[in-house]
Enzyme design. Sequence first.
Site, PDB file in Angstrom:
ATOM      1  CD  GLU A 165      54.910  41.934  49.355  1.00 17.49           C
ATOM      2  OE1 GLU A 165      55.204  41.194  50.377  1.00 17.49           O
ATOM      3  OE2 GLU A 165      56.161  41.412  48.376  1.00 17.49           O
ATOM      4  CG  ASN A 202      59.205  38.989  53.398  1.00 16.12           C
ATOM      5  OD1 ASN A 202      60.309  37.523  53.011  1.00 16.12           O
ATOM      6  ND2 ASN A 202      60.078  40.108  53.287  1.00 16.12           N
ATOM      7  NE  ARG A 203      61.014  33.564  50.821  1.00 18.92           N
ATOM      8  CZ  ARG A 203      60.599  34.516  49.741  1.00 18.92           C
ATOM      9  NH1 ARG A 203      61.210  35.930  50.189  1.00 18.92           N
ATOM     10  NH2 ARG A 203      60.246  34.155  48.892  1.00 18.92           N
ATOM     11  CG  HIS A 226      53.310  36.296  52.671  1.00 16.61           C
ATOM     12  ND1 HIS A 226      54.260  36.739  53.102  1.00 16.61           N
ATOM     13  CD2 HIS A 226      53.725  36.311  51.289  1.00 16.61           C
ATOM     14  CE1 HIS A 226      54.485  37.669  51.734  1.00 16.61           C
ATOM     15  NE2 HIS A 226      54.294  37.180  50.687  1.00 16.61           N
ATOM     16  CG  ASP A 277      61.402  37.705  46.437  1.00 15.01           C
ATOM     17  OD1 ASP A 277      60.254  38.398  47.493  1.00 15.01           O
ATOM     18  OD2 ASP A 277      60.999  36.451  46.096  1.00 15.01           O
ATOM     19  CG  HIS A 316      51.590  40.473  48.137  1.00 17.28           C
ATOM     20  ND1 HIS A 316      51.787  40.060  47.321  1.00 17.28           N
ATOM     21  CD2 HIS A 316      52.886  39.668  49.166  1.00 17.28           C
ATOM     22  CE1 HIS A 316      53.001  39.036  46.866  1.00 17.28           C
ATOM     23  NE2 HIS A 316      53.722  39.051  48.268  1.00 17.28           N
TER      24      HIS A 316
END
Length: 382
Positions: free
Chosen positions: A346, A106-107, A132, A280, A206
């Site tokens: 995820e 993720n971010r 990622h 998302d 993922h």
Amino acid sequence: MRELGMPARSAMVVALFLAGTGHALAGEMTRERAGQLADGTVVEAVTLTNDNGVSARILTYGATLQSLIAPDREGKLADVTLGYDDLAGYVDTPNYFGVTVGRYANRIAGGRFAIDGQSFQLPQNDGDNSLHGGGAGFDKKNWQVASATSGATPGVVMTLTSPDGDSGYPGEVKAKVTYTLDNAGNLAITFEADTTKPTVINMTNHAIFNLAGEGAAGGIEGHRLTIPAAHFTPVSEILIPTGERMPVAGTVFDFRQARYIAHGLRDGTDEQIRFGRGYDHNWALDKGLTVQPQLAARLEDPVSGRVLEVLTTEPGVQVYTGNFLDGTLIGKNGHLYRMGDGIAMEPQKFPDAPNQPDFVSPRVDPGKPYRHAMIYRISTAR
């Protein structure tokens, strides 16, 4: 880089299984060459099968779940994961299909975080953010097969060493991913890691699913989704969590009871859906952080009868509805993938947790190994 070896086609696995050729036999593990990278590195594929027709094919490149083949309620087999027929697709046009994500899934805002007052800068591969692992993460590495076993529960262990400073992350990390498949349809995935310096780690798988079969018409809008979470973490326009935990009640994020994904996927009246171009987002699971895997999401395709349950020890689950798939990627069997053609669930720590003190910390210290256990449980409903 192009693959120079044998293509890894999921359809071939099904054919071999049905033909009884000795490859991908029920309750067994098979291991084969999947191709090689431009530098000559050989990539392997390991296929795990159970007695009920379920098989999982894992590539050493990215420790990637390339296919998950499962029967529907009538016994018809289909590959339920989006991806590519051969190694070349994963190398030349990567899109995280089925990969092991790390060091940080993720971010991370601005690609920056601090540990004990020391700041670290990561590659910014998602606008100003790091996504990622920063673009050259664990999904772009060729893992090594440490062991692969047949038997009642066939499995494979893959390992990777990430050097100190890899993509800006501190500490040498020795990572391990273990896949096992049992006769109950549990594809268990365990992520483990040790570090030589304090660092942050957040690993997950993922895979992007369509339980009707990858490339099936209508995508996942007719699937029913359940998430046992009363809150989700809303995001800014650049998809970084605001730090809040917002109640799902009365919103299109309420999946506490099974609901069709289509009911909220394209709801432009919801600001969060507009920000994400669909779903998302991270759900804060009611169960929180646990020792044993517990339910994070349940996905059902009423037409085929296939059901996928995702279990995890982690406190959150990121749901992504393939919003950035735009029809330019040619996937398995020549299919062009578009938004809504699949869904990723995820399990993980929350996005941007290194910069959010109210989120569960992703910090890992020497002598205190990281571990995340998750399960993809595939079954059918009548």
